[in-house]
Design a protein around this motif. Structure first.
Motif, PDB file in Angstrom:
ATOM      1  N   LEU A  35      13.903  -8.904   6.954  1.00  0.00           N
ATOM      2  CA  LEU A  35      13.996  -8.476   5.665  1.00  0.00           C
ATOM      3  C   LEU A  35      12.674  -7.761   5.051  1.00  0.00           C
ATOM      4  CD1 LEU A  35      14.352 -12.101   3.881  1.00  0.00           C
ATOM      5  CD2 LEU A  35      16.086 -10.225   4.076  1.00  0.00           C
ATOM      6  N   ALA A  36      11.814  -7.390   6.093  1.00  0.00           N
ATOM      7  CA  ALA A  36      10.780  -6.579   5.783  1.00  0.00           C
ATOM      8  C   ALA A  36      11.053  -4.916   5.731  1.00  0.00           C
ATOM      9  CB  ALA A  36       9.397  -6.715   6.583  1.00  0.00           C
ATOM     10  N   MET A  37      12.137  -4.846   6.595  1.00  0.00           N
ATOM     11  CA  MET A  37      12.874  -3.401   6.732  1.00  0.00           C
ATOM     12  C   MET A  37      14.017  -3.206   6.027  1.00  0.00           C
ATOM     13  SD  MET A  37      12.089  -2.918  10.966  1.00  0.00           S
ATOM     14  CE  MET A  37      12.995  -4.414  11.170  1.00  0.00           C
ATOM     15  N   THR A  38      14.173  -3.841   4.891  1.00  0.00           N
ATOM     16  CA  THR A  38      15.643  -3.533   3.760  1.00  0.00           C
ATOM     17  C   THR A  38      14.579  -3.607   2.398  1.00  0.00           C
ATOM     18  OG1 THR A  38      15.511  -6.248   3.293  1.00  0.00           O
ATOM     19  CG2 THR A  38      16.921  -5.415   5.143  1.00  0.00           C
ATOM     20  N   ASN A  39      15.634  -3.470   1.570  1.00  0.00           N
ATOM     21  CA  ASN A  39      15.423  -3.374   0.021  1.00  0.00           C
ATOM     22  C   ASN A  39      15.495  -4.483  -0.601  1.00  0.00           C
ATOM     23  OD1 ASN A  39      18.022  -2.804   0.096  1.00  0.00           O
ATOM     24  ND2 ASN A  39      17.986  -1.184  -1.466  1.00  0.00           N
ATOM     25  N   TRP A  40      15.999  -5.817  -0.114  1.00  0.00           N
ATOM     26  CA  TRP A  40      16.552  -7.049  -0.215  1.00  0.00           C
ATOM     27  C   TRP A  40      15.778  -7.280  -1.690  1.00  0.00           C
ATOM     28  CZ3 TRP A  40      15.971 -12.602   0.639  1.00  0.00           C
ATOM     29  CH2 TRP A  40      16.767 -13.186   0.057  1.00  0.00           C
ATOM     30  N   ARG A  41      16.519  -7.577  -3.035  1.00  0.00           N
ATOM     31  CA  ARG A  41      15.977  -8.110  -4.156  1.00  0.00           C
ATOM     32  C   ARG A  41      16.193  -9.449  -4.574  1.00  0.00           C
ATOM     33  NH1 ARG A  41      13.780  -3.901  -7.170  1.00  0.00           N
ATOM     34  NH2 ARG A  41      13.812  -5.446  -8.920  1.00  0.00           N
ATOM     35  N   GLY A  42      16.708 -10.245  -3.371  1.00  0.00           N
ATOM     36  CA  GLY A  42      16.912 -11.690  -3.444  1.00  0.00           C
ATOM     37  C   GLY A  42      18.116 -12.233  -3.825  1.00  0.00           C
ATOM     38  N   VAL A  43      19.178 -11.085  -4.136  1.00  0.00           N
ATOM     39  CA  VAL A  43      20.405 -11.465  -4.793  1.00  0.00           C
ATOM     40  C   VAL A  43      21.380 -10.925  -3.783  1.00  0.00           C
ATOM     41  CG1 VAL A  43      21.997 -10.909  -6.723  1.00  0.00           C
ATOM     42  CG2 VAL A  43      19.550 -11.136  -7.197  1.00  0.00           C
ATOM     43  N   SER A  44      21.521  -9.752  -3.373  1.00  0.00           N
ATOM     44  CA  SER A  44      22.618  -9.106  -2.535  1.00  0.00           C
ATOM     45  C   SER A  44      22.805  -9.887  -1.010  1.00  0.00           C
ATOM     46  CB  SER A  44      22.204  -7.513  -2.586  1.00  0.00           C
ATOM     47  OG  SER A  44      23.256  -7.112  -1.436  1.00  0.00           O
ATOM     48  N   ALA A  45      23.875 -10.058  -0.732  1.00  0.00           N
ATOM     49  CA  ALA A  45      24.249 -10.702   0.364  1.00  0.00           C
ATOM     50  C   ALA A  45      23.932  -9.581   1.725  1.00  0.00           C
ATOM     51  CB  ALA A  45      25.640 -11.303   0.425  1.00  0.00           C
ATOM     52  N   ALA A 266       7.694 -11.321  -4.611  1.00  0.00           N
ATOM     53  CA  ALA A 266       8.983 -11.851  -4.327  1.00  0.00           C
ATOM     54  C   ALA A 266       9.383 -12.539  -5.553  1.00  0.00           C
ATOM     55  CB  ALA A 266       8.629 -13.017  -3.487  1.00  0.00           C
ATOM     56  N   PHE A 267       8.631 -13.308  -6.686  1.00  0.00           N
ATOM     57  CA  PHE A 267       9.004 -14.006  -7.550  1.00  0.00           C
ATOM     58  C   PHE A 267       8.955 -13.521  -8.954  1.00  0.00           C
ATOM     59  CE2 PHE A 267       8.314 -16.898  -3.972  1.00  0.00           C
ATOM     60  CZ  PHE A 267       9.221 -17.290  -3.629  1.00  0.00           C
ATOM     61  N   SER A 268       8.100 -12.478  -9.173  1.00  0.00           N
ATOM     62  CA  SER A 268       7.775 -11.864 -10.562  1.00  0.00           C
ATOM     63  C   SER A 268       8.549 -10.682 -10.611  1.00  0.00           C
ATOM     64  CB  SER A 268       6.530 -11.676 -10.607  1.00  0.00           C
ATOM     65  OG  SER A 268       5.825 -12.826 -11.042  1.00  0.00           O
ATOM     66  N   TYR A 269       8.752  -9.745  -9.515  1.00  0.00           N
ATOM     67  CA  TYR A 269       9.239  -8.389  -9.507  1.00  0.00           C
ATOM     68  C   TYR A 269      10.497  -8.566  -8.497  1.00  0.00           C
ATOM     69  CZ  TYR A 269       4.313  -7.755 -10.415  1.00  0.00           C
ATOM     70  OH  TYR A 269       3.236  -7.601 -10.950  1.00  0.00           O
ATOM     71  N   SER A 270      10.806  -9.619  -8.089  1.00  0.00           N
ATOM     72  CA  SER A 270      12.158  -9.852  -7.197  1.00  0.00           C
ATOM     73  C   SER A 270      12.162  -8.694  -5.913  1.00  0.00           C
ATOM     74  CB  SER A 270      13.349  -9.590  -7.930  1.00  0.00           C
ATOM     75  OG  SER A 270      13.376 -10.753  -8.982  1.00  0.00           O
ATOM     76  N   GLN A 271      11.307  -8.203  -5.549  1.00  0.00           N
ATOM     77  CA  GLN A 271      10.958  -7.336  -4.325  1.00  0.00           C
ATOM     78  C   GLN A 271      10.896  -8.147  -3.080  1.00  0.00           C
ATOM     79  OE1 GLN A 271       8.145  -4.489  -5.203  1.00  0.00           O
ATOM     80  NE2 GLN A 271       9.134  -3.742  -7.047  1.00  0.00           N
ATOM     81  N   MET A 272      12.067  -8.801  -2.787  1.00  0.00           N
ATOM     82  CA  MET A 272      11.722  -9.514  -1.337  1.00  0.00           C
ATOM     83  C   MET A 272      11.583  -8.882  -0.217  1.00  0.00           C
ATOM     84  SD  MET A 272      12.299 -12.774  -2.612  1.00  0.00           S
ATOM     85  CE  MET A 272      12.805 -13.617  -3.870  1.00  0.00           C
TER      86      MET A 272
END
Length: 304
Positions: A35-45, A266-272
């Motif tokens: 996940l550290a090498m992605t732009n995952w925001r906690g929503v997209s599969a 992670a939880f305030s900015y959704s930048q997982m």
């Protein structure tokens, strides 16, 4: 035949705990690296793979480097102060009472003091944070400012002062840690033959000489363990900062740590993805510290 049948027994005994460890510890670590090498925001599969972009962003993030500096202060102050206080208390509780009847003993009431020192260890970190919120309250209702008021000193906004807020948090961490290391060092001193201390007394050694010339050299391995544990604690401190600081790491980032920034991103900015990159950076910093400490402090064991 017994040797041949031993391996299936060992495998059968270990398969359940190893499976649990791999599932709940190793697998999340590996997932964090991805996940550290992605732009995952906690929503997209299907998060987008962006390579090392998050790590490049870390290098340009002022808050990240501010948190690293705070960990540096924690790493310098927390182990030194906690170990120094714990060593003195452990020495007093085990051999500080002097020689009575030809036997070295601790100070009077040493068993009671061990319980008192260890008490903070039975409290949850959140409870400790809530307690010290009242201790550090910015008016005379706080324990510390109430004591200052007795001497005519105006209340000090401890957690709102960026110059002292971090050291106030370090004081809480030291208070929490000392009891455990008093017990740890006491166990180490108990393993030292009393004959060594008694021989030092017969040679005319005072308490200071016994402490620096006998106790410290024989406790070197225990001190190494304590230093590593406290160093790892210095790279954490998230719970205390979350509960005790104002504005989650404030004022103006004066008490923030990497754990706090991971939580915020992670939880305030959704930048997982970015939070995972911070977690990976924290992982490598902690592992590097532990490895270097063990390497530098490695030596031959003293034979008693």
């Amino acid at each position: 035949m017994m040797r041949h049948g031993r391996y299936p027994f060992i495998v059968g005994f270990l398969i359940v705990p190893v499976t649990i460890y791999v599932t709940f510890v190793i697998a999340p670590y590996l997932q964090a690296f991805y996940l550290a090498m992605t732009n995952w925001r906690g929503v997209s599969a299907n998060p987008k793979f962006i390579g090392l972009d998050n790590f490049q962003r870390l290098l340009q993030d002022d808050i990240f480097w501010k948190a690293i500096r705070h960990h540096g202060v924690l790493l310098l102050v927390l182990p030194l102060v906690a170990i120094a206080i714990a060593l003195v208390f452990a020495f007093l509780l085990n051999v500080g009472g002097g020689s009575r009847g030809g036997t070295l003993r601790g100070v009077w009431g040493s068993n009671f003091y061990r319980i008192v020192f260890f008490f903070p260890q039975v409290l949850a970190v959140v409870i400790i944070g809530v307690i010290f919120r009242r201790v550090y309250a910015p008016d005379e209702s706080g324990l510390l400012n109430g004591l200052l008021g007795v001497f005519g000193i105006d209340p000090i906004p401890i957690m709102a002062d960026r110059n002292i807020a971090l050291f106030a948090i370090i004081a809480v961490l030291v208070w929490q840690a000392v009891g455990f290391y008093v017990v740890l060092f006491s166990a180490g001193m108990a393993s030292v033959p009393k004959d060594i201390y008694e021989a030092a007394v017969l040679d005319g050694a005072g308490r200071a000489s016994m402490f620096f010339r006998v106790t410290l050299p024989l406790l070197r391995d225990t001190l190494q363990v304590a230093w590593v544990y406290l160093g790892i604690a210095a790279f954490d401190a998230f719970a205390i900062v979350q509960v005790l600081s104002i504005e989650q790491g404030g004022p103006d980032g004066a008490t923030t740590v990497l754990g706090m920034e991971i939580y915020r991103n992670a939880f305030s900015y959704s930048q997982m993805g970015y939070a995972s990159a911070m977690g990976v950076a924290l992982f490598f910093v902690t592992i590097t510290f532990a490895a270097l400490t063990l390497r530098v402090s490695r030596r031959e064991t003293i034979e008693l």
